[in-house]
Design an enzyme around this catalytic site. Structure first.
Site, PDB file in Angstrom:
ATOM      1  N   ASN A   7       0.878  -1.165   0.000  1.00 19.03           N
ATOM      2  CA  ASN A   7       0.000   0.000   0.000  1.00 19.03           C
ATOM      3  C   ASN A   7       0.919   1.220   0.000  1.00 19.03           C
ATOM      4  O   ASN A   7       1.548   1.519   1.015  1.00 19.03           O
ATOM      5  CB  ASN A   7      -0.898   0.002   1.232  1.00 19.03           C
ATOM      6  CG  ASN A   7      -1.773   1.241   1.321  1.00 19.03           C
ATOM      7  OD1 ASN A   7      -1.614   2.196   0.572  1.00 19.03           O
ATOM      8  ND2 ASN A   7      -2.698   1.229   2.265  1.00 19.03           N
ATOM      9  N   ARG A   9       0.493   4.233   0.324  1.00 17.92           N
ATOM     10  CA  ARG A   9       0.157   5.293   1.277  1.00 17.92           C
ATOM     11  C   ARG A   9       0.629   4.961   2.694  1.00 17.92           C
ATOM     12  O   ARG A   9       0.546   5.804   3.584  1.00 17.92           O
ATOM     13  CB  ARG A   9      -1.344   5.544   1.275  1.00 17.92           C
ATOM     14  CG  ARG A   9      -1.826   6.065  -0.087  1.00 17.92           C
ATOM     15  CD  ARG A   9      -3.268   6.416  -0.069  1.00 17.92           C
ATOM     16  NE  ARG A   9      -3.500   7.497   0.895  1.00 17.92           N
ATOM     17  CZ  ARG A   9      -4.682   7.883   1.297  1.00 17.92           C
ATOM     18  NH1 ARG A   9      -5.760   7.279   0.854  1.00 17.92           N
ATOM     19  NH2 ARG A   9      -4.816   8.866   2.164  1.00 17.92           N
ATOM     20  N   CYS A  10       1.110   3.752   2.899  1.00 20.50           N
ATOM     21  CA  CYS A  10       1.516   3.283   4.221  1.00 20.50           C
ATOM     22  C   CYS A  10       3.033   3.416   4.389  1.00 20.50           C
ATOM     23  O   CYS A  10       3.805   2.883   3.590  1.00 20.50           O
ATOM     24  CB  CYS A  10       1.092   1.825   4.402  1.00 20.50           C
ATOM     25  SG  CYS A  10       1.714   1.055   5.892  1.00 20.50           S
ATOM     26  N   THR A  11       3.454   4.103   5.430  1.00 21.75           N
ATOM     27  CA  THR A  11       4.878   4.287   5.695  1.00 21.75           C
ATOM     28  C   THR A  11       5.597   2.957   5.857  1.00 21.75           C
ATOM     29  O   THR A  11       6.674   2.747   5.288  1.00 21.75           O
ATOM     30  CB  THR A  11       5.076   5.144   6.964  1.00 21.75           C
ATOM     31  OG1 THR A  11       4.427   6.400   6.765  1.00 21.75           O
ATOM     32  CG2 THR A  11       6.543   5.369   7.265  1.00 21.75           C
TER      33      THR A  11
END
Length: 113
Positions: A7, A9-11
């Protein structure tokens, strides 16, 4: 070959991908929020992770809390929920051959390299 269920958007997911990019392994990046799991794929990943489906659930997500928290659910029901709401799937998942890890922290990837 390694597959990362990612994903962007996930750090934590970005950190895991960065670690993989610094290896000599061939990497397949699967953005599972766009390219959804099939039921068979999800079951296979859970098997490779050697966990119960509930251990793959992000139980602090609002969707889970509002709709499923505290309910008695079978493993199959949890899998169906994850298929309907892929945002609930822990990430990133990294798979190599017959092994997989949830790469939180990213160093867990080293267990399968």
């Amino acid at each position: 070959m390694i597959t990362i269920y990612h994903n962007p958007r996930c750090t934590k997911s970005r950190e895991g991908l960065c670690l993989l990019e610094n290896t000599n392994e061939e990497i397949i990046v699967r953005k599972y929020l766009d390219d959804f799991f099939t039921k068979e794929e999800l079951k296979e990943v859970i098997s490779k992770l050697n966990i119960k489906p509930i251990e793959l659930v992000r139980t602090k997500e609002k969707i889970w809390i509002d709709n499923f928290k505290g309910k008695e659910l079978s493993e199959n029901q949890i899998i169906e929920i994850l298929l309907e709401h892929p945002k609930l799937i822990e990430r990133p998942i990294v798979v190599k051959n017959n092994k997989a890890v949830i790469a939180r922290p990213k160093e867990k990837i080293n267990e399968i390299l």
